[in-house]
Design an enzyme around this catalytic site. Structure first.
Site, PDB file in Angstrom:
ATOM      1  N   MET A 152       0.853  -1.182   0.000  1.00  0.00           N
ATOM      2  CA  MET A 152       0.000   0.000   0.000  1.00  0.00           C
ATOM      3  C   MET A 152       0.898   1.244   0.000  1.00  0.00           C
ATOM      4  O   MET A 152       2.073   1.174  -0.280  1.00  0.00           O
ATOM      5  CB  MET A 152      -0.920  -0.009   1.228  1.00  0.00           C
ATOM      6  CG  MET A 152      -1.688  -1.284   1.373  1.00  0.00           C
ATOM      7  SD  MET A 152      -2.927  -1.546   0.081  1.00  0.00           S
ATOM      8  CE  MET A 152      -4.340  -0.760   0.847  1.00  0.00           C
ATOM      9  N   CYS A 153       0.343   2.364   0.338  1.00  0.00           N
ATOM     10  CA  CYS A 153       1.082   3.611   0.270  1.00  0.00           C
ATOM     11  C   CYS A 153       0.595   4.513   1.394  1.00  0.00           C
ATOM     12  O   CYS A 153      -0.274   4.129   2.161  1.00  0.00           O
ATOM     13  CB  CYS A 153       0.847   4.316  -1.061  1.00  0.00           C
ATOM     14  SG  CYS A 153       0.960   3.234  -2.485  1.00  0.00           S
ATOM     15  N   GLU A 154       1.149   5.688   1.493  1.00  0.00           N
ATOM     16  CA  GLU A 154       0.601   6.683   2.410  1.00  0.00           C
ATOM     17  C   GLU A 154       0.435   8.011   1.692  1.00  0.00           C
ATOM     18  O   GLU A 154       1.223   8.373   0.805  1.00  0.00           O
ATOM     19  CB  GLU A 154       1.473   6.825   3.660  1.00  0.00           C
ATOM     20  CG  GLU A 154       1.436   5.562   4.517  1.00  0.00           C
ATOM     21  CD  GLU A 154       1.565   5.828   6.021  1.00  0.00           C
ATOM     22  OE1 GLU A 154       1.334   6.974   6.460  1.00  0.00           O
ATOM     23  OE2 GLU A 154       1.886   4.869   6.742  1.00  0.00           O
ATOM     24  N   ILE A 170       3.853   8.560  -0.567  1.00  0.00           N
ATOM     25  CA  ILE A 170       4.983   7.636  -0.546  1.00  0.00           C
ATOM     26  C   ILE A 170       4.452   6.275  -0.942  1.00  0.00           C
ATOM     27  O   ILE A 170       3.351   5.884  -0.571  1.00  0.00           O
ATOM     28  CB  ILE A 170       5.713   7.594   0.820  1.00  0.00           C
ATOM     29  CG1 ILE A 170       4.748   7.303   1.965  1.00  0.00           C
ATOM     30  CG2 ILE A 170       6.479   8.880   1.060  1.00  0.00           C
ATOM     31  CD1 ILE A 170       5.447   7.123   3.304  1.00  0.00           C
TER      32      ILE A 170
END
Lengths: 259, 259
Positions: free
Chosen positions: B1-3, B78
């Protein structure tokens, strides 16, 4: 006016040396203090660094001068504003997406009395420079001519863009750089030159600051790198000077089409 | 996943504090090592810094952490790759121009079994992530609905985007940020929160690294600044947690629409 810089190479190559020369002209050895920008391609991806202040004192430009980003296609611009305020939105290069590619453009010159000429609906200016307006018009004309998918021969597109640039030149000075990340086109009205470096490589000395590079130590024998600039950046090499209406298309560092 | 990370403010504000926290999660306190990017708006102009490596060790991220760029709208991301290779072209945020505005988008989540769903001709993916494909589809749907000129009420556009996001969420996790440089929209599937800071300002302490800021010393009494993040960035403030299907539209730091 402004100054242009671009690179086409057959291997990812950094442009620290040439950009160091150009950045001096943004306030130290030249009057182009109204912003600067540089776009690097890595494959189809691209990233643009830009600032609305002088390149000679920009912290971001300092990073570009010290941090080698390797790229096969680069487009850069330092600005001396004529049309449009000094701010980020009017800072070149400009980018638009078409056909799943990022198209990046920079312009040196000034256009006048063009009312009703550079019309475009699909691509619209975000800022208010004559440069971006002409870019949007070129992109619109490309779509009008070739539709929603790229033709087999991308060189056909750039040959068509050359005819559009001929039209734009009727309205003033139109020195231009345009790339889709693979091909790099340069179009000249009055100030544009290029140099293609290949083995055997030698030393080069910048005009604008006291820097010498020995390309023989920085390259491999198969490297081919073309640098395009408004005015020569080195004083010990022979640059090819383009004439009014001349254009060249580069791919992997070499000329592949032109007038 | 990402942020994800974003900011909307009523005065040009830097995001050094929040980005410092986020960048730690790109390889040090979090696993998001597959690239990072941040887009700053200054008026209608925008610039994006991005890199395909981990933010915690990026020289460009170091510059962003030390060089305060003041902006009214910021979008950052990110990446921990799931669909699409790790390279520059697949690094968020993504930007397209429509109606003379730059639209910037970032996505956290993963979409599956969407064949034939996210179709678009005018806006095409340059990379090969599910994220960019969904973005191009949203932009296409906006044009299909509103045409070539922006409607009077931009909030109508974002309300429509919320319905598109509801559709996208049928195919997986779709946490999203979208801005036109003035409005900033956040859409939640499972992880998104925000905080609105205004006078009286206090101190805030980052979770991911030992940094404390006293906003009272950095602001004026009229400042209103909203920060949106995947997970709270500070541990001594109360963040608003969004639920599945929730969306908020921010302008000048304040919520102006939402579900």
């Amino acid at each position: 006016m402004c100054e242009l810089l671009a690179m086409s190479a057959n291997v990812p190559t950094d442009i620290v040396f040439s950009f160091t020369g150009l950045a001096e002209r943004g306030g130290r050895t030249g009057p182009h203090v109204d912003g600067w920008g540089i776009t690097f391609y890595e494959g189809k991806g691209s990233r643009t660094f830009k600032d609305s202040g002088p390149s000679c004192e920009s912290e971001i430009a300092s990073l570009i001068k010290s941090y080698p980003i390797k790229s096969e296609v680069v487009v850069s611009h330092i600005r001396q504003a004529n049309r449009g305020e000094v701010n980020l939105v009017n800072t070149h290069p400009f980018t638009r997406e078409l056909w799943g590619r990022y198209w990046t453009y920079a312009h040196n010159g000034q256009l006048s009395d063009y009312e009703g000429k550079f019309v475009s609906t699909r691509f619209q200016s975000v800022g208010n420079t004559d440069s971006e307006m002409a870019f949007c018009w070129i992109m619109q004309k490309i779509v009008d001519r070739f539709g929603d998918t790229s033709p087999e021969q991308m060189s056909d597109v750039f040959a068509y863009v050359a005819t559009l640039a001929d039209e734009a030149r009727q309205f003033g000075v139109f020195n231009m750089l345009l790339t889709d990340g693979e091909y790099l086109m340069s179009y000249c009205t009055n100030n544009l030159c290029y140099i293609t470096r290949r083995a055997p490589f030698g030393k080069a000395k910048l005009i604008d600051t006291d820097v010498v590079i020995d390309f023989d130590k920085e390259t491999t024998p198969n490297d081919i790198v073309t640098v395009i600039a408004t005015r020569p950046l080195t004083n010990n090499e022979e640059w090819n000077i383009l004439s009014a209406g001349d254009w060249r298309l580069f791919r992997l560092g070499e000329v592949c089409a032109g007038s």
